[in-house]
Design a protein around this motif. Structure first.
Motif, PDB file in Angstrom:
ATOM      1  N   GLY A 312       0.469  20.353  14.916  1.00 26.71           N
ATOM      2  CA  GLY A 312      -0.843  20.932  15.140  1.00 26.71           C
ATOM      3  C   GLY A 312      -1.318  20.526  16.528  1.00 26.71           C
ATOM      4  O   GLY A 312      -0.548  20.021  17.345  1.00 26.71           O
ATOM      5  N   ARG A 313      -2.579  20.741  16.835  1.00 29.01           N
ATOM      6  CA  ARG A 313      -3.078  20.402  18.174  1.00 29.01           C
ATOM      7  C   ARG A 313      -3.004  18.900  18.436  1.00 29.01           C
ATOM      8  O   ARG A 313      -2.526  18.471  19.475  1.00 29.01           O
ATOM      9  N   ASP A 314      -3.488  18.102  17.506  1.00 26.57           N
ATOM     10  CA  ASP A 314      -3.514  16.653  17.713  1.00 26.57           C
ATOM     11  C   ASP A 314      -3.018  15.893  16.489  1.00 26.57           C
ATOM     12  O   ASP A 314      -3.291  14.715  16.337  1.00 26.57           O
ATOM     13  N   HIS A 315      -2.291  16.597  15.626  1.00 30.02           N
ATOM     14  CA  HIS A 315      -1.793  15.950  14.420  1.00 30.02           C
ATOM     15  C   HIS A 315      -0.612  16.766  13.888  1.00 30.02           C
ATOM     16  O   HIS A 315      -0.237  17.788  14.473  1.00 30.02           O
ATOM     17  N   GLU A 316      -0.041  16.300  12.793  1.00 30.40           N
ATOM     18  CA  GLU A 316       1.103  16.973  12.187  1.00 30.40           C
ATOM     19  C   GLU A 316       0.712  17.604  10.850  1.00 30.40           C
ATOM     20  O   GLU A 316      -0.232  17.172  10.194  1.00 30.40           O
ATOM     21  N   ARG A 317       1.477  18.624  10.479  1.00 28.76           N
ATOM     22  CA  ARG A 317       1.330  19.261   9.173  1.00 28.76           C
ATOM     23  C   ARG A 317       2.626  19.048   8.395  1.00 28.76           C
ATOM     24  O   ARG A 317       3.700  19.427   8.862  1.00 28.76           O
ATOM     25  N   LEU A 318       2.524  18.430   7.244  1.00 29.42           N
ATOM     26  CA  LEU A 318       3.680  18.167   6.404  1.00 29.42           C
ATOM     27  C   LEU A 318       3.863  19.350   5.461  1.00 29.42           C
ATOM     28  O   LEU A 318       2.993  19.630   4.624  1.00 29.42           O
ATOM     29  N   VAL A 319       5.000  20.040   5.603  1.00 30.04           N
ATOM     30  CA  VAL A 319       5.226  21.288   4.867  1.00 30.04           C
ATOM     31  C   VAL A 319       6.568  21.202   4.141  1.00 30.04           C
ATOM     32  O   VAL A 319       7.594  20.878   4.747  1.00 30.04           O
ATOM     33  N   SER A 320       6.562  21.498   2.851  1.00 28.41           N
ATOM     34  CA  SER A 320       7.821  21.537   2.106  1.00 28.41           C
ATOM     35  C   SER A 320       8.675  22.691   2.617  1.00 28.41           C
ATOM     36  O   SER A 320       8.157  23.699   3.114  1.00 28.41           O
ATOM     37  N   VAL A 321       9.980  22.561   2.507  1.00 31.58           N
ATOM     38  CA  VAL A 321      10.899  23.564   3.059  1.00 31.58           C
ATOM     39  C   VAL A 321      10.637  24.938   2.449  1.00 31.58           C
ATOM     40  O   VAL A 321      10.690  25.963   3.140  1.00 31.58           O
ATOM     41  N   ALA A 322      10.311  24.979   1.174  1.00 30.87           N
ATOM     42  CA  ALA A 322      10.082  26.256   0.499  1.00 30.87           C
ATOM     43  C   ALA A 322       8.887  27.015   1.068  1.00 30.87           C
ATOM     44  O   ALA A 322       8.799  28.238   0.927  1.00 30.87           O
ATOM     45  N   HIS A 323       7.984  26.317   1.731  1.00 34.40           N
ATOM     46  CA  HIS A 323       6.772  26.948   2.240  1.00 34.40           C
ATOM     47  C   HIS A 323       6.820  27.199   3.751  1.00 34.40           C
ATOM     48  O   HIS A 323       5.810  27.569   4.344  1.00 34.40           O
ATOM     49  N   LEU A 324       7.981  27.008   4.365  1.00 32.57           N
ATOM     50  CA  LEU A 324       8.126  27.286   5.790  1.00 32.57           C
ATOM     51  C   LEU A 324       8.231  28.787   6.037  1.00 32.57           C
ATOM     52  O   LEU A 324       8.649  29.548   5.158  1.00 32.57           O
ATOM     53  N   GLU A 325       7.883  29.197   7.240  1.00 32.09           N
ATOM     54  CA  GLU A 325       8.112  30.587   7.634  1.00 32.09           C
ATOM     55  C   GLU A 325       9.614  30.843   7.704  1.00 32.09           C
ATOM     56  O   GLU A 325      10.412  29.926   7.927  1.00 32.09           O
ATOM     57  N   ASP A 326      10.020  32.100   7.547  1.00 34.72           N
ATOM     58  CA  ASP A 326      11.434  32.433   7.344  1.00 34.72           C
ATOM     59  C   ASP A 326      12.356  31.901   8.430  1.00 34.72           C
ATOM     60  O   ASP A 326      13.416  31.330   8.134  1.00 34.72           O
ATOM     61  N   ALA A 327      11.988  32.047   9.705  1.00 29.37           N
ATOM     62  CA  ALA A 327      12.880  31.633  10.794  1.00 29.37           C
ATOM     63  C   ALA A 327      13.110  30.131  10.771  1.00 29.37           C
ATOM     64  O   ALA A 327      14.251  29.663  10.847  1.00 29.37           O
ATOM     65  N   MET A 328      12.038  29.354  10.659  1.00 28.99           N
ATOM     66  CA  MET A 328      12.172  27.911  10.606  1.00 28.99           C
ATOM     67  C   MET A 328      12.879  27.468   9.332  1.00 28.99           C
ATOM     68  O   MET A 328      13.731  26.577   9.349  1.00 28.99           O
ATOM     69  N   ARG A 329      12.554  28.108   8.230  1.00 29.87           N
ATOM     70  CA  ARG A 329      13.197  27.747   6.960  1.00 29.87           C
ATOM     71  C   ARG A 329      14.704  27.939   7.043  1.00 29.87           C
ATOM     72  O   ARG A 329      15.472  27.090   6.570  1.00 29.87           O
ATOM     73  N   GLY A 330      15.148  29.014   7.662  1.00 30.58           N
ATOM     74  CA  GLY A 330      16.584  29.251   7.792  1.00 30.58           C
ATOM     75  C   GLY A 330      17.271  28.173   8.592  1.00 30.58           C
ATOM     76  O   GLY A 330      18.351  27.688   8.228  1.00 30.58           O
ATOM     77  N   LYS A 331      16.662  27.774   9.712  1.00 37.63           N
ATOM     78  CA  LYS A 331      17.248  26.717  10.543  1.00 37.63           C
ATOM     79  C   LYS A 331      17.326  25.389   9.783  1.00 37.63           C
ATOM     80  O   LYS A 331      18.333  24.686   9.839  1.00 37.63           O
ATOM     81  N   VAL A 332      16.247  25.059   9.087  1.00 39.65           N
ATOM     82  CA  VAL A 332      16.210  23.796   8.357  1.00 39.65           C
ATOM     83  C   VAL A 332      17.223  23.795   7.226  1.00 39.65           C
ATOM     84  O   VAL A 332      17.951  22.812   7.024  1.00 39.65           O
ATOM     85  N   GLU A 333      17.320  24.889   6.498  1.00 38.16           N
ATOM     86  CA  GLU A 333      18.265  24.936   5.380  1.00 38.16           C
ATOM     87  C   GLU A 333      19.706  24.847   5.864  1.00 38.16           C
ATOM     88  O   GLU A 333      20.547  24.230   5.202  1.00 38.16           O
ATOM     89  N   ARG A 334      20.017  25.435   7.022  1.00 37.74           N
ATOM     90  CA  ARG A 334      21.375  25.309   7.569  1.00 37.74           C
ATOM     91  C   ARG A 334      21.669  23.860   7.939  1.00 37.74           C
ATOM     92  O   ARG A 334      22.781  23.365   7.707  1.00 37.74           O
ATOM     93  N   ARG A 335      20.690  23.177   8.517  1.00 34.84           N
ATOM     94  CA  ARG A 335      20.899  21.769   8.866  1.00 34.84           C
ATOM     95  C   ARG A 335      21.081  20.921   7.614  1.00 34.84           C
ATOM     96  O   ARG A 335      21.951  20.047   7.569  1.00 34.84           O
ATOM     97  N   LEU A 336      20.306  21.185   6.587  1.00 32.28           N
ATOM     98  CA  LEU A 336      20.436  20.421   5.344  1.00 32.28           C
ATOM     99  C   LEU A 336      21.780  20.661   4.677  1.00 32.28           C
ATOM    100  O   LEU A 336      22.377  19.729   4.114  1.00 32.28           O
ATOM    101  N   ARG A 337      22.295  21.893   4.735  1.00 26.75           N
ATOM    102  CA  ARG A 337      23.613  22.176   4.162  1.00 26.75           C
ATOM    103  C   ARG A 337      24.707  21.411   4.894  1.00 26.75           C
ATOM    104  O   ARG A 337      25.743  21.067   4.316  1.00 26.75           O
ATOM    105  N   ALA A 338      24.489  21.136   6.179  1.00 28.41           N
ATOM    106  CA  ALA A 338      25.479  20.382   6.957  1.00 28.41           C
ATOM    107  C   ALA A 338      25.460  18.895   6.616  1.00 28.41           C
ATOM    108  O   ALA A 338      26.440  18.184   6.865  1.00 28.41           O
ATOM    109  N   ILE A 339      24.350  18.427   6.060  1.00 33.71           N
ATOM    110  CA  ILE A 339      24.193  16.994   5.762  1.00 33.71           C
ATOM    111  C   ILE A 339      24.539  16.697   4.307  1.00 33.71           C
ATOM    112  O   ILE A 339      25.204  15.698   3.999  1.00 33.71           O
TER     113      ILE A 339
END
Length: 341
Positions: A312-339
């Motif tokens: 955010g502007r001066d802080h962070e937003r903690l968001v579960s993977v299921a609630h991410l926007e599609d583009a970011m969710r795809g990147k995160v899920e690919r990284r998690l599959r690699a781990i």
């Protein structure tokens, strides 16, 4: 002086900018698992979170209701207090640059309220490399601040290598220690637990849990020495290990009946405010422990719940993977599959 090897220091910035997937990825367990064929009637739930700092937050974070509900379901939450809790930093320049950590008591209280963490259900480790960033006075102030807030601390040398915590019907022994320090050894000695030698550890707990500050930063797979230490701890009766310091999420391993979560990443950003996205993935590691007769203290099931810290502007937003926007969710899920296999 710190105890980091030169190769570690030289690799810090490249790995911060691009967290590594290199290393041995064999032998790890899935993100979730069941260890008992017949689920117990009664369990105690432990939830482990990563490093907590104010470096990337000027005010309390926004928290996904799903994450807040998950933390609220736990009987006890265990995390790592990565920043000294002080009214005024003594290392002023280093604190501004982010090399020295600090957070106010007010920020910590507001951040915990924002994520729904009740103080009486929280345990924070002070066994980490940054705990003396604001000197001995800052260390003493941190210990006093946690006491005022009613938060139990682990990893203090004065309390011995293992601290007992009663969680419902479960007697848990927490052994928090750090392998890394950012200051001279004589400053850490007598204040912070730094030993992983089990010879002097008390026994007799329903579950012995290690909370180590170990491994190298910004690497998704633990080094061979870290895995060897995990095997040693498991062989000596430690049933659960939840590690910190890597600042990125790392895999889970099962060693006999012992469950190891090598790294949970950051719960609140501890490096720079504009951290590249792979380093913004964290995890909440939830473990259900049986308190039934005959299986008392046995881990029944575990699950790693990944989330992302969005800026955010001066802080962070903690968001579960299921609630991410599609583009970011795809990147995160690919990284998690690699781990996680």
């Amino acid at each position: 002086m710190s105890n980091y090897p030169l190769s570690y220091k030289l690799s810090w910035l490249p790995r911060f900018l691009k967290p590594s997937l290199g290393g041995d990825g064999k032998g790890f367990a899935p993100m979730a698992g069941t260890l008992m064929a017949t689920p117990p009637m009664r369990t105690v739930r432990l939830a482990f979170i990563g490093d907590i700092s104010a470096v990337a937050n000027r005010r309390a974070p926004d928290c996904d209701p799903a994450i807040k509900a998950m933390l609220g379901s736990a009987d006890l939450v265990i995390g790592n207090c990565e920043s000294p809790v002080v009214d005024r930093p003594s290392a002023v320049l280093g604190t501004k640059l982010g090399t020295h950590h600090a957070m106010s008591e007010r920020f910590l209280a507001e951040a915990l309220a924002a994520v729904g963490l009740a103080h009486e259900k929280l345990v924070l480790s002070l066994a980490n490399n940054h705990v003396l960033d604001q000197g001995v006075a800052g260390f003493d102030e941190t210990v006093a601040a946690l006491q005022r807030l009613g938060i139990r601390s682990i990893g203090l040398a004065a309390d011995g290598p293992v601290q007992p915590v009663k969680v419902g019907l479960l007697d848990v022994g927490f052994a928090a220690f750090t392998l890394w320090r950012n200051a001279d050894e004589d400053l850490f000695a007598g204040r912070v637990s730094m030993g992983s030698d089990l010879a002097g550890w008390p026994r007799g707990f329903d579950l012995l849990c290690a909370v180590p500050h170990w491994d190298w930063e910004f690497r998704h797979f633990p080094r061979a020495g870290t895995r060897a230490l995990a095997r040693h701890l498991a062989g000596q009766g430690v049933g659960l290990i939840a590690g910190h310091h890597a600042h990125v999420v790392q895999p889970v391993e099962r060693i006999g009946e012992t469950v190891v979560a090598y790294g949970l990443g950051d719960f609140l950003g501890t490096a720079l405010a504009r951290q590249p996205w792979p380093g913004r993935i964290g995890g909440v590691f939830v473990v259900d422990v049986s308190v039934d007769e005959g299986t008392h203290g046995v881990i029944a099931a575990y699950r790693m719940h990944p989330f992302v810290r969005l800026r955010g502007r001066d802080h962070e937003r903690l968001v579960s993977v299921a609630h991410l926007e599609d583009a970011m969710r795809g990147k995160v899920e690919r990284r998690l599959r690699a781990i996680f296999p």
